[in-house]
Scaffold this motif. Structure first.
Motif, PDB file in Angstrom:
ATOM      1  N   GLY A   1     103.115   4.131 121.025  1.00 19.18           N
ATOM      2  CA  GLY A   1     104.566   4.035 120.875  1.00 19.18           C
ATOM      3  C   GLY A   1     105.060   4.536 119.538  1.00 19.18           C
ATOM      4  O   GLY A   1     106.270   4.586 119.301  1.00 19.18           O
ATOM      5  N   ASP A   2     104.131   4.911 118.645  1.00 22.01           N
ATOM      6  CA  ASP A   2     104.496   5.504 117.354  1.00 22.01           C
ATOM      7  C   ASP A   2     104.638   7.012 117.520  1.00 22.01           C
ATOM      8  O   ASP A   2     103.802   7.658 118.156  1.00 22.01           O
ATOM      9  N   THR A   3     105.682   7.573 116.916  1.00 21.65           N
ATOM     10  CA  THR A   3     105.868   9.029 116.918  1.00 21.65           C
ATOM     11  C   THR A   3     106.058   9.507 115.487  1.00 21.65           C
ATOM     12  O   THR A   3     106.818   8.902 114.721  1.00 21.65           O
ATOM     13  N   VAL A   4     105.368  10.578 115.140  1.00 23.89           N
ATOM     14  CA  VAL A   4     105.509  11.208 113.824  1.00 23.89           C
ATOM     15  C   VAL A   4     105.967  12.644 114.025  1.00 23.89           C
ATOM     16  O   VAL A   4     105.400  13.375 114.842  1.00 23.89           O
TER      17      VAL A   4
ATOM     18  N   ALA B   1     108.530   2.385 117.924  1.00 21.78           N
ATOM     19  CA  ALA B   1     109.391   1.710 118.887  1.00 21.78           C
ATOM     20  C   ALA B   1     108.784   0.381 119.311  1.00 21.78           C
ATOM     21  O   ALA B   1     107.560   0.200 119.310  1.00 21.78           O
ATOM     22  N   GLN B   2     109.629  -0.547 119.674  1.00 18.39           N
ATOM     23  CA  GLN B   2     109.185  -1.868 120.116  1.00 18.39           C
ATOM     24  C   GLN B   2     108.263  -1.730 121.322  1.00 18.39           C
ATOM     25  O   GLN B   2     108.526  -0.966 122.243  1.00 18.39           O
ATOM     26  N   GLY B   3     107.167  -2.488 121.308  1.00 18.38           N
ATOM     27  CA  GLY B   3     106.220  -2.442 122.404  1.00 18.38           C
ATOM     28  C   GLY B   3     105.213  -1.322 122.224  1.00 18.38           C
ATOM     29  O   GLY B   3     105.023  -0.788 121.126  1.00 18.38           O
ATOM     30  N   SER B   4     104.532  -0.979 123.308  1.00 17.17           N
ATOM     31  CA  SER B   4     103.557   0.098 123.279  1.00 17.17           C
ATOM     32  C   SER B   4     103.516   0.748 124.656  1.00 17.17           C
ATOM     33  O   SER B   4     104.191   0.310 125.587  1.00 17.17           O
ATOM     34  N   GLY B   5     102.734   1.805 124.771  1.00 17.64           N
ATOM     35  CA  GLY B   5     102.637   2.482 126.051  1.00 17.64           C
ATOM     36  C   GLY B   5     103.683   3.559 126.239  1.00 17.64           C
ATOM     37  O   GLY B   5     104.401   3.942 125.306  1.00 17.64           O
ATOM     38  N   SER B   6     103.802   4.045 127.484  1.00 19.80           N
ATOM     39  CA  SER B   6     104.640   5.206 127.767  1.00 19.80           C
ATOM     40  C   SER B   6     106.120   4.959 127.522  1.00 19.80           C
ATOM     41  O   SER B   6     106.834   5.843 127.044  1.00 19.80           O
ATOM     42  N   ALA B   7     106.614   3.750 127.838  1.00 18.75           N
ATOM     43  CA  ALA B   7     108.037   3.469 127.629  1.00 18.75           C
ATOM     44  C   ALA B   7     108.391   3.515 126.148  1.00 18.75           C
ATOM     45  O   ALA B   7     109.413   4.095 125.755  1.00 18.75           O
ATOM     46  N   ALA B   8     107.542   2.905 125.317  1.00 16.70           N
ATOM     47  CA  ALA B   8     107.775   2.930 123.874  1.00 16.70           C
ATOM     48  C   ALA B   8     107.651   4.348 123.336  1.00 16.70           C
ATOM     49  O   ALA B   8     108.395   4.753 122.433  1.00 16.70           O
ATOM     50  N   LYS B   9     106.730   5.131 123.892  1.00 14.00           N
ATOM     51  CA  LYS B   9     106.554   6.510 123.438  1.00 14.00           C
ATOM     52  C   LYS B   9     107.797   7.335 123.722  1.00 14.00           C
ATOM     53  O   LYS B   9     108.277   8.081 122.864  1.00 14.00           O
ATOM     54  N   LEU B  10     108.329   7.220 124.928  1.00 13.80           N
ATOM     55  CA  LEU B  10     109.521   7.982 125.279  1.00 13.80           C
ATOM     56  C   LEU B  10     110.687   7.636 124.371  1.00 13.80           C
ATOM     57  O   LEU B  10     111.446   8.503 123.937  1.00 13.80           O
ATOM     58  N   LEU B  11     110.831   6.338 124.066  1.00 11.91           N
ATOM     59  CA  LEU B  11     111.939   5.926 123.203  1.00 11.91           C
ATOM     60  C   LEU B  11     111.751   6.443 121.782  1.00 11.91           C
ATOM     61  O   LEU B  11     112.701   6.951 121.163  1.00 11.91           O
ATOM     62  N   SER B  12     110.538   6.322 121.242  1.00  9.62           N
ATOM     63  CA  SER B  12     110.312   6.790 119.874  1.00  9.62           C
ATOM     64  C   SER B  12     110.483   8.306 119.775  1.00  9.62           C
ATOM     65  O   SER B  12     110.963   8.826 118.763  1.00  9.62           O
TER      66      SER B  12
ATOM     67  N   GLN C   1     112.627  10.053 121.579  1.00 10.46           N
ATOM     68  CA  GLN C   1     114.073  10.279 121.580  1.00 10.46           C
ATOM     69  C   GLN C   1     114.665  10.051 120.195  1.00 10.46           C
ATOM     70  O   GLN C   1     115.474  10.852 119.704  1.00 10.46           O
ATOM     71  N   ILE C   2     114.280   8.942 119.569  1.00  7.96           N
ATOM     72  CA  ILE C   2     114.839   8.602 118.249  1.00  7.96           C
ATOM     73  C   ILE C   2     114.416   9.638 117.211  1.00  7.96           C
ATOM     74  O   ILE C   2     115.238  10.149 116.432  1.00  7.96           O
ATOM     75  N   ALA C   3     113.116   9.960 117.192  1.00 12.68           N
ATOM     76  CA  ALA C   3     112.624  10.933 116.219  1.00 12.68           C
ATOM     77  C   ALA C   3     113.275  12.292 116.435  1.00 12.68           C
ATOM     78  O   ALA C   3     113.612  12.992 115.473  1.00 12.68           O
ATOM     79  N   GLY C   4     113.465  12.680 117.691  1.00 15.32           N
ATOM     80  CA  GLY C   4     114.108  13.962 117.985  1.00 15.32           C
ATOM     81  C   GLY C   4     115.529  14.025 117.448  1.00 15.32           C
ATOM     82  O   GLY C   4     115.960  15.065 116.935  1.00 15.32           O
ATOM     83  N   ARG C   5     116.261  12.916 117.579  1.00 21.78           N
ATOM     84  CA  ARG C   5     117.625  12.870 117.034  1.00 21.78           C
ATOM     85  C   ARG C   5     117.610  13.078 115.524  1.00 21.78           C
ATOM     86  O   ARG C   5     118.431  13.826 114.968  1.00 21.78           O
ATOM     87  N   ILE C   6     116.702  12.392 114.851  1.00 20.30           N
ATOM     88  CA  ILE C   6     116.643  12.481 113.394  1.00 20.30           C
ATOM     89  C   ILE C   6     116.273  13.891 112.949  1.00 20.30           C
ATOM     90  O   ILE C   6     116.895  14.468 112.041  1.00 20.30           O
ATOM     91  N   ILE C   7     115.261  14.467 113.578  1.00 20.75           N
ATOM     92  CA  ILE C   7     114.818  15.816 113.214  1.00 20.75           C
ATOM     93  C   ILE C   7     115.950  16.827 113.401  1.00 20.75           C
ATOM     94  O   ILE C   7     116.180  17.707 112.564  1.00 20.75           O
ATOM     95  N   GLY C   8     116.691  16.690 114.505  1.00 22.12           N
ATOM     96  CA  GLY C   8     117.816  17.597 114.743  1.00 22.12           C
ATOM     97  C   GLY C   8     118.864  17.503 113.655  1.00 22.12           C
ATOM     98  O   GLY C   8     119.385  18.531 113.198  1.00 22.12           O
TER      99      GLY C   8
END
Length: 237
Positions: A21-24, A41-52, A54-61
């Protein structure tokens, strides 16, 4: 003074999970320099990965468009709060080498310690700003230091900071950092060593996703600068 940036990332997922669930994410800044973004992102696994992601993509943009780090962090919080209505949180770190200001800029909404090594000793940037996504008016903590040779910044996700707690033997990130021989260590050696120590504290079965980012500045450089980026990414079966 010519400086060279070393950046290393070491990460693994929670035992029993196939996805972290961590994205760098890493981006070059429009005004010169780099920014590295860690979203846990809160939690772990695929749901947390997708959310992290999304958030990281917004920041990078936003960083690509020249938006300041603090404003990008606040926008990420507003996005998550609106998306999930305050029910889901995430931890956020943005570490930037900003050549326009010649500073190291650390922007945080995290409860994990950030360790900074300088000639004057080791500093701990405590949890700042609180996790994003929960309270409407959450703001990040922003700190700056002048760029100097020997400066090292170590960012960890909460899986590293909380390692060993299940067995009542919590891993101490700061104590580990105080024992390091910093001038002799590359950024990759710092990240790999810290991850290995956290895994040992969790007895080889990480109880949460673990991520370490190590950024180091040292003097010197080439007449014709050459930038290199290497990646080691084991694929699941």
């Amino acid at each position: 003074m010519t400086l060279t940036i070393e950046l290393a990332i070491a990460k693994t997922h929670r035992a029993g999970s196939r996805e972290s669930g961590d994205t760098v994410e890493l981006v070059e800044r429009p005004g010169g320099g780099i920014s590295v973004v860690l979203v846990d992102a809160q939690g772990s696994g695929s749901a947390a990965k997708l959310l992290s992601l999304q958030i990281a993509g917004r920041i990078i943009g936003l960083l690509n468009e020249g938006v300041r780090d603090g404003a990008a962090a606040r926008a990420a919080h507003d996005f998550l709060y609106t998306l999930r209505g305050g029910r889901v949180s995430a931890e956020l770190d943005i570490v930037s080498v900003d050549l326009a200001s010649r500073t190291l800029v650390v922007t945080r909404n995290s409860e994990a310690p950030l360790v900074l090594v300088r000639d004057s000793g080791i500093e701990v940037v405590a949890s700042t700003g609180g996790r994003i996504g929960v309270y409407r008016h959450t703001r990040p903590g922003v700190t700056e230091w002048p760029l100097e040779p020997g400066l090292v910044a170590i960012v960890v996700s909460d899986g590293v900071a909380h390692a060993g707690r299940r067995w009542q033997q919590p891993f101490d990130v700061v104590a580990y950092a105080q024992q390091e021989a910093w001038p002799e260590r590359t950024a990759q050696e710092v990240a790999d060593g810290l991850l290995a120590a956290a895994l040992t504290a969790d007895r080889g079965n990480p109880q949460d996703d673990m991520t370490i980012i190590a950024l180091k500045l040292h003097s010197g450089g080439m007449v014709q600068p050459i930038r290199r980026l290497a990646l080691c990414f084991p694929l699941p079966e």
